[in-house]
Scaffold this active site. Sequence first.
Site, short mmCIF file in Angstrom:
data_model
loop_
_atom_site.label_atom_id
_atom_site.label_comp_id
_atom_site.label_asym_id
_atom_site.label_seq_id
_atom_site.Cartn_x
_atom_site.Cartn_y
_atom_site.Cartn_z
N SER A 1 10.35 -11.98 -7.46
CA SER A 1 11.55 -11.40 -8.35
C SER A 1 12.58 -11.71 -7.66
CB SER A 1 11.04 -9.83 -8.65
OG SER A 1 11.96 -9.16 -9.46
N ARG B 1 -4.90 1.46 -0.17
CA ARG B 1 -5.05 0.07 -0.24
C ARG B 1 -4.82 -0.65 -1.38
NH1 ARG B 1 -9.58 -4.29 2.33
NH2 ARG B 1 -7.81 -5.68 2.70
N LEU B 2 -3.86 -1.78 -1.56
CA LEU B 2 -3.86 -2.61 -2.44
C LEU B 2 -4.25 -3.80 -1.97
CD1 LEU B 2 -3.09 -3.66 -5.39
CD2 LEU B 2 -0.89 -3.90 -4.61
N ASN C 1 2.47 -0.67 5.19
CA ASN C 1 2.45 -0.98 3.91
C ASN C 1 3.62 -2.23 3.99
OD1 ASN C 1 3.49 -1.05 1.23
ND2 ASN C 1 4.90 0.50 1.51
N GLY C 2 2.96 -3.23 3.29
CA GLY C 2 4.10 -4.33 3.09
C GLY C 2 3.47 -5.77 3.22
N ILE D 1 10.35 -9.56 -20.54
CA ILE D 1 10.17 -8.46 -21.29
C ILE D 1 11.48 -8.38 -22.32
CG2 ILE D 1 11.27 -6.66 -19.63
CD1 ILE D 1 9.29 -4.66 -20.44
N LEU E 1 -4.19 -9.68 0.98
CA LEU E 1 -4.65 -10.39 2.13
C LEU E 1 -5.92 -9.66 2.78
CD1 LEU E 1 -1.33 -11.01 4.06
CD2 LEU E 1 -2.34 -12.42 2.48
N CYS F 1 0.77 -1.30 -0.05
CA CYS F 1 0.00 -0.06 0.10
C CYS F 1 0.64 1.26 0.04
CB CYS F 1 -0.79 -0.08 1.16
SG CYS F 1 -1.85 -1.54 1.50
#
Length: 588
Positions: A367, A48-49, A74-75, A291, A52, A2
Amino acid sequence: MCGICGEIRTQGDVSISGLSSMAGAMRARGPDAGGLFAQSTIGFGHRRLGILDLTPSSQQPMVDNELGLGLVFNGCIYNYRELRSELRTLGYRFFSDGDTEVILKAYHAWGPDSVRKFSGMFAFALWERDSGRVVLVRDRLGIKPLYYAEGPGFFRFASTLPALLAAGDVNTSLDPVALHHFFSFHGAVPPPRTVLQGVKKLEPATILTIEPSGARTARRYWSFTVGEQPDEPLVKQEWSDALASTLSAAVERRLVSDVPVGVLLSGGLDSSLIVALLAELGHREIRTFSIGFDGVGSHSGDEFEYSDLIARQFGTKHEQIRIDGLGALDALPEAITSMSEPMVSHDALAFYLLSAEVSKRVRVVQSGQGADEIFGGYSWYPSFLSANDAAEQYQNVYFDWKHADLVKLLSGDFISEDFSRDFVETFFARAGAASPVDKALQIDSEIMLVDDPVKRVDNMTMAFGLEARVPFLDHQVVELAARVPSSLKVGGGGKTILKDMARRYVPRAIVDRPKGYFPVPSLRYLRGPFLDYVREIMTSSKAAMRGLYRTDFIDHMLQHPEAEMSPKGHSRLWQATVLEAWLQAHAI
């Protein structure tokens, strides 16, 4: 993941409009929801993203009136379920199913040191209602960012630097020390500095406590020392076994999610190993993404040959994302605007464009960042095995610009002492690492990693609400890698022990191939429309008014764009341009 922000005042009430401006500037980081909380001298904001507990129960800012605590976070805490079970045995009740509430309860149960129990990536601010105290925390490796600015009677923090600018009252004068670091260290500016004098960043593994009076105390809660441990005389096979177990657990740990998880697959060893370990753990039809760009001359713009090999080997649901030259050029201004701090690495653009497409398919990816620094994968590390002066060698192989070079580039007001050489010498003098190669690995893992590749991945993925997780930076993996003897890291072409372990899972064609990079040839060799873009930025009236650069040297680089390259082969003209373009993008 977030975007978080907040304001703490020692006089007067918080500015709701300022909070709203900061939160609004981070909408891309959290496109799903937003919220504000303010009470007199304390205010928190959140975007917010949803990853969970997708229900409103995990909305932020989260305030637990029973415990007297409030939080913006955030995290991701990967072991939140285990911690929640432990807290329930202590009598705590939960109203949500996510990791945010676990932080609140853990803090109430165990205090600030509860952070030592967290396995994950995080930056958060926690408010104690009864004491008025605010505690800011950043994860061990600095995977999640946290910036702050202060002025008369206020202290503000945010996940991005531009969010702080949106609130106003920031000293945007350039910091000559940070500028020196920016050019010397490939765009990395060690904390707490940024290129702006009025904005700082919280150091990784730090707990910053702010009292109602404004008094502040900071302490570090975790550290590691690179170097062989005499009481741990393991042989190569034992190190390899330990690495296989620890890294496999780190990869599996990063699957905790209520939405699908994919992998950014470059075709190199590190991302290929993540895919292989996921397959070994029994996961099928993994979504992978690669990519590629137009080549320049003999320089290829993609590594599809290798990513396709891994996709076939492990049966992933693979997608190639191809970007032509004009597509890359069109995206440059937006990519630079999305940077919290200016970033010179070419693959910032690659990650930006990759994230734009991947975010349409999944919300979380793993990643491979960090493996080169902690396992000694870069080509310059073996030179330290025979070095007598570690600082001199580091300057020779790592610095993009030495001090004498910067004297030619920067105007007199912005250049004085050799701050970057002094920084390296001071760091090496106090580093617990003993040998020159261990000192180089220590500074790269502790400093350069955080403010170059880690920051780059966070900024470029979160520009599209895509959460990137980095298993090589699991703190247990980093602690293990730090103890591995340097001969098992930098010997044999680099990442020796990692390659030895990887041969159990990954085709030899990947393990034994020459090291590759995320290639964006058009930014290494500035020609045609890319050079036109650079010329427009560097000859603009805004650049002239700023007076940062010596015009004669800029003219020289514009006339001979490939004459000035760093020791690692990067365009110095591009580096100077990125900084100026970033300043212009943020109206500085």
